[in-house]
Design an enzyme around this catalytic site. Structure first.
Site, short mmCIF file in Angstrom:
data_model
loop_
_atom_site.label_atom_id
_atom_site.label_comp_id
_atom_site.label_asym_id
_atom_site.label_seq_id
_atom_site.Cartn_x
_atom_site.Cartn_y
_atom_site.Cartn_z
N PHE A 238 41.30 39.64 40.35
CA PHE A 238 40.13 38.80 40.63
C PHE A 238 39.84 37.80 39.51
O PHE A 238 38.73 37.31 39.38
CB PHE A 238 38.87 39.65 40.88
N GLU A 242 43.65 37.27 33.97
CA GLU A 242 44.32 35.98 33.73
C GLU A 242 44.54 35.75 32.24
O GLU A 242 45.59 35.28 31.83
CB GLU A 242 43.50 34.85 34.33
N ARG A 320 34.26 23.62 36.73
CA ARG A 320 34.37 23.87 38.17
C ARG A 320 33.01 24.14 38.80
O ARG A 320 32.80 23.86 39.98
CB ARG A 320 35.33 25.04 38.43
N ARG A 352 37.08 35.29 40.61
CA ARG A 352 37.28 34.72 41.94
C ARG A 352 36.25 33.61 42.25
O ARG A 352 35.06 33.87 42.34
CB ARG A 352 37.18 35.84 42.96
N PHE A 354 35.96 31.00 40.17
CA PHE A 354 36.15 30.28 38.91
C PHE A 354 35.04 29.26 38.65
O PHE A 354 35.29 28.11 38.39
CB PHE A 354 37.52 29.58 38.97
N THR A 452 42.37 22.72 38.23
CA THR A 452 41.87 21.46 37.67
C THR A 452 42.64 21.09 36.41
O THR A 452 42.63 19.92 36.02
CB THR A 452 40.36 21.55 37.39
N ALA A 521 43.25 30.49 41.23
CA ALA A 521 42.84 29.26 41.90
C ALA A 521 43.26 29.23 43.36
O ALA A 521 43.45 28.15 43.94
CB ALA A 521 43.40 28.03 41.17
N GLU A 723 39.82 32.49 47.39
CA GLU A 723 38.49 32.24 46.81
C GLU A 723 37.46 31.67 47.78
O GLU A 723 36.30 32.07 47.72
CB GLU A 723 38.64 31.30 45.61
#
Length: 773
Positions: A238, A242, A320, A352, A354, A452, A521, A723
């Protein structure tokens, strides 16, 4: 001859998850299930018990002499760099040295013969501090003149200040939006095995093996080619895996190389929750002007975020949030600013959506505010502000929305859910008074798809076709329960026209596909599916050329049919044809690559085309609220969600359902709470409440849009699904708001912060009854 035969597992068909049986029978292998070599050691972190302080003394004598302890690592023991920051700011030490900046920060790492011995020994440390003032939330950080952890962003289109000043109607407000813990089933874990020379192999539960590779190399002071990172599957991520795995992998690798023994690190759930990042909390001030029909004229938003002690991914996350502060609505004059604040809490990270959910919920709060102000159904306000198709379609970041289907989607959901009739029934029910009040809300989502950070929009794959016709597939994505491997297998099965059982996907490894991007993403299937297709098409081109040369036919006379290959008038099974190609010395191995086209972004100017396309959806939720306790129940939810041409409808439905429940949990029960000293008190499932099976809507109707296809040439014209549906849980939050508003005859929008726990719902009810909302 008319072909009536089809392959098993083609794209667009329901196919169960490739590990589904293993999951439910317990045979799915995770990092902690890997057999340990003789002599494997175990690590455990020693963490701070203050929020902000200078370290004045560290006494580890009792730790070192504890039973089973082999070594203790400190900051100075890092052979390369004591840093695992994913940004150029280098602000995230592997181990704290002179100062700690949040409760739970790692100061040392015990290496012992068992995990239990390491954990017990870590408790024996005596550390002295000179405590310093601390700030735990963004407002306190601003008041204490704390810095930003990364540069703020501004998005501007039109003249928001003028539109606000000349407003027909104007509303200002503040909303606090809580964070969320990932609570993945498999916690963080890293298992390092030393190799010869500088080599080390890392088995890790990570969404980002290439970053782990780079970070481990950085900390060890070696080149990336000395580090191999392997991931067969991870038990949920989730976003929490990362970047947050870097520290554990680096420490396991340092210990493994120093002691020349395998080393595993797996924190306890309490320490995992205390010492790893969450979804960002936000405090948002908004100022909006609108006309008598509720059409927005100007909007200004100030997004203050709790980012934690280091930058981590707070820059792109807070960016974001601004990208999605419009959600599905056109703002002709808009000014949005982010304030990514440093705080003395664990560094928050990807989750999730972001940052998108925090932006979307502000847009939805604004729609509710306008609806209550004008005495209208907020759905009317939403529809009046939807993006248009040929005009009113430019975002605050100056990208034109060219694929907007939100009006058609919402119209269909209104009808299928019988929204208008049910809303009137809710109003009639509440008009009778009583303890139980009801609410209903329809909320949409428009969600941009792409990283992004433009350079992350790339993927690689590797395919081998063996001489017996079996196919080996490897790609750079991570299977974490979402069904990525299943979808990519279906893509390759379609390409070769073979049953999906012909294809075997192996663990993700930096040895086979280099320079991978994080599986995040919502881009896993988009990127890796296209890369795998690219590799398959390369092999097919070679096979077609072989057939042309061997049988003297044209390329047009060669066709890949279900489990067979047609060459002129002859037909071979796929295995027979491949075997002939092998004996003709045809290369049947290929790499594949894909990079998302068209996207670009200039952060300095706040303009560009950061998203390749948008995914859309909408949900209607109806709730009941006990106004004496604040307890509530979701009675019914109807969802209609856009996935383009679905690669696998069964998996996509599961993703929509799961995302909705997780989003609902974020907004209703999942509360993060730090005490005054900076200790996270909701650090275990006993105190942190994720939704249970009993919390799901009593009636739950979920459908995929059957008429949509991606207008961009994505993999099979599908759309991302991980997402976007998360934000559909906002429909529950707004339905709760309506139920609360009923106690004051809907005269005003309840200032309900998230999460709307029973306590917050009850307090909102009491404020409205007392006229102090």
């Amino acid at each position: 001859m008319k072909d009536t035969v089809s392959i098993h597992g083609s794209t667009g068909t329901d196919l169960h998850h490739e590990s589904a049986v293993k999951h439910v029978t317990g045979r799915a292998g995770y990092t902690d299930d890997i057999p340990e070599p003789i002599g494997t050691l175990h690590g455990y972190l020693g963490i701070s018990d203050v929020a902000h302080a200078r370290i004045t003394a560290i006494d580890l004598d009792d730790v070192r002499s504890a039973p089973g302890v082999v070594d203790v690592l400190l900051a100075d023991d890092m052979p390369g760099s004591n840093d695992v920051s994913p940004t150029h700011l280098h602000d995230e030490p592997v181990l704290a040295k002179d100062r700690v900046e949040f409760w739970g920060q790692a100061i040392f790492c015990v290496i012992a013969t068992s995990r239990d011995a390491a954990r017990r020994a870590a408790e024996l440390a005596r550390i002295s501090y000179e405590e310093l003032p601390h700030a735990l939330d963004p407002v306190a950080a601003i008041e204490a003149d704390y810095p930003h952890v990364t540069a703020p962003l501004q998005l501007k289109n039109g003249d928001a200040e003028a539109a606000l000043a000349g407003a027909e109607h104007r509303i200002t407000g503040r909303m606090t939006v809580g964070g969320q813990d990932h609570l993945y089933l498999e916690g963080h874990i890293a298992f390092a095995m030393p190799g010869e020379d500088e080599d080390v192999i890392i088995y890790s539960s990570t969404q980002n093996p290439t970053e782990v590779q780079h970070m481990v190399a950085h900390v060890l002071g070696v080149q990336s080619n000395a580090v191999v990172v392997n991931v067969r599957r991870c038990g949920g991520g989730f976003g929490g895996k990362e970047t947050q795995m870097n520290q554990f992998a680096a420490l396991a690798a340092v210990a493994a190389k120093k002691l020349n023994r395998a080393v595993k690190i797996r924190p306890d759930r309490d320490d995992d929750m205390s010492s790893t990042g969450k979804r960002h909390d936000f405090v948002v001030d908004y100022d909006v002007s609108f006309d008598g029909n509720g059409v927005i004229q100007g909007m200004q938003g100030n997004f203050m975020a709790r980012c934690g002690y280091s930058s981590d991914l707070s820059g792109p996350v807070t960016d974001r949030a601004l990208f999605h502060a419009d959600n599905a609505y056109y703002y002709p004059n808009v000014l949005l600013r982010s304030r990514p604040m440093k705080t003395n809490t664990v560094s928050n990270t990807a989750f999730r959506g972001f940052g998108g959910p925090q932006g979307v919920i502000i847009a939805e709060r604004i729609m509710e505010e306008i609806g209550y102000f004008l005495g209208k159904d907020s759905l009317e306000i939403r529809k009046a502000n939807f993006y248009g198709k040929t005009d009113r379609n430019v975002t605050p970041y100056h990208q034109t929305v060219g694929d907007c289907i939100i009006s058609e989607l919402v119209q269909e959901l209104e009808g299928s859910s019988d929204y208008a009739t049910r809303r009137q029934s809710v109003l009639d029910y509440n008009a009778r008074g009583g303890i139980i009040r009801k609410g209903i809300a329809l909320t949409p989502v428009k969600f941009g798809i792409s990283f992004t950070a433009t350079w992350y929009n790339q993927a690689g794959a590797l395919i081998h076709v063996y001489s017996d016709g079996s196919i080996h597939l490897n790609h750079g994505g991570i299977e974490m329960g979402q069904g990525l491997n299943t979808k990519v297998s279906q893509v390759v099965a379609d390409a070769f026209q073979v049953d999906v059982g012909t294809i075997k996907i192996t663990q993700t490894t930096t040895e086979k596909v280099p320079n991978t991007s994080a599986t995040a993403a919502s881009s896993g299937a988009d990127l890796n599916g296209m890369a795998a297709l690219n590799a398959a098409e390369t092999i097919k081109e070679r096979l077609v050329q072989f057939a042309v040369e061997e049988w003297g036919v044209t390329a047009g006379e060669v066709a890949f049919l279900p489990n067979t290959v047609q060459v002129g008038s002859e037909q071979f099974t796929f295995a027979e044809f491949v075997n002939k190609a092998y004996f003709a010395r045809v290369q049947m191995s290929a790499t594949g690559f894909y990079k998302t086209p068209e996207i670009h972004w200039d952060r300095d100017t706040g303009t560009g085309h950061p998203f390749y396309y948008y995914a859309y959806g909408a949900a209607v939720s109806e709730v009941s609220v006990d106004t004496l306790t604040g307890e509530n129940q979701v009675e019914r939810t109807d969802i209609l969600h856009d996935v383009g041409r679905s690669l696998n409808p069964a998996l996509d439905l599961g993703q929509v359902e799961g995302a909705f429940i997780q989003g609902m949990g974020w907004l209703t029960t999942e509360e993060l709470w730090w005490d005054d000293r900076g200790q996270l008190r909701t650090h275990a499932p006993s105190t942190y409440k994720i939704p249970l099976a009993s919390d799901r809507p009593r009636e739950f109707n979920v459908r995929l849009v059957d008429w949509s296809e991606n207008h961009k040439p994505t993999i099979k014209r599908s759309k991302a699904v991980g997402e976007p549906p998360f934000m559909l849980g906002i429909s529950v939050f707004e339905a709760l708001s309506m139920a609360v508003a009923s106690v004051a005859d809907y005269r005003e929008c309840p200032r309900l912060d998230a999460p709307a726990t029973p306590e917050r719902v009850l307090m909102a009810v009491e404020r409205l009854r007392e006229g102090t909302a």
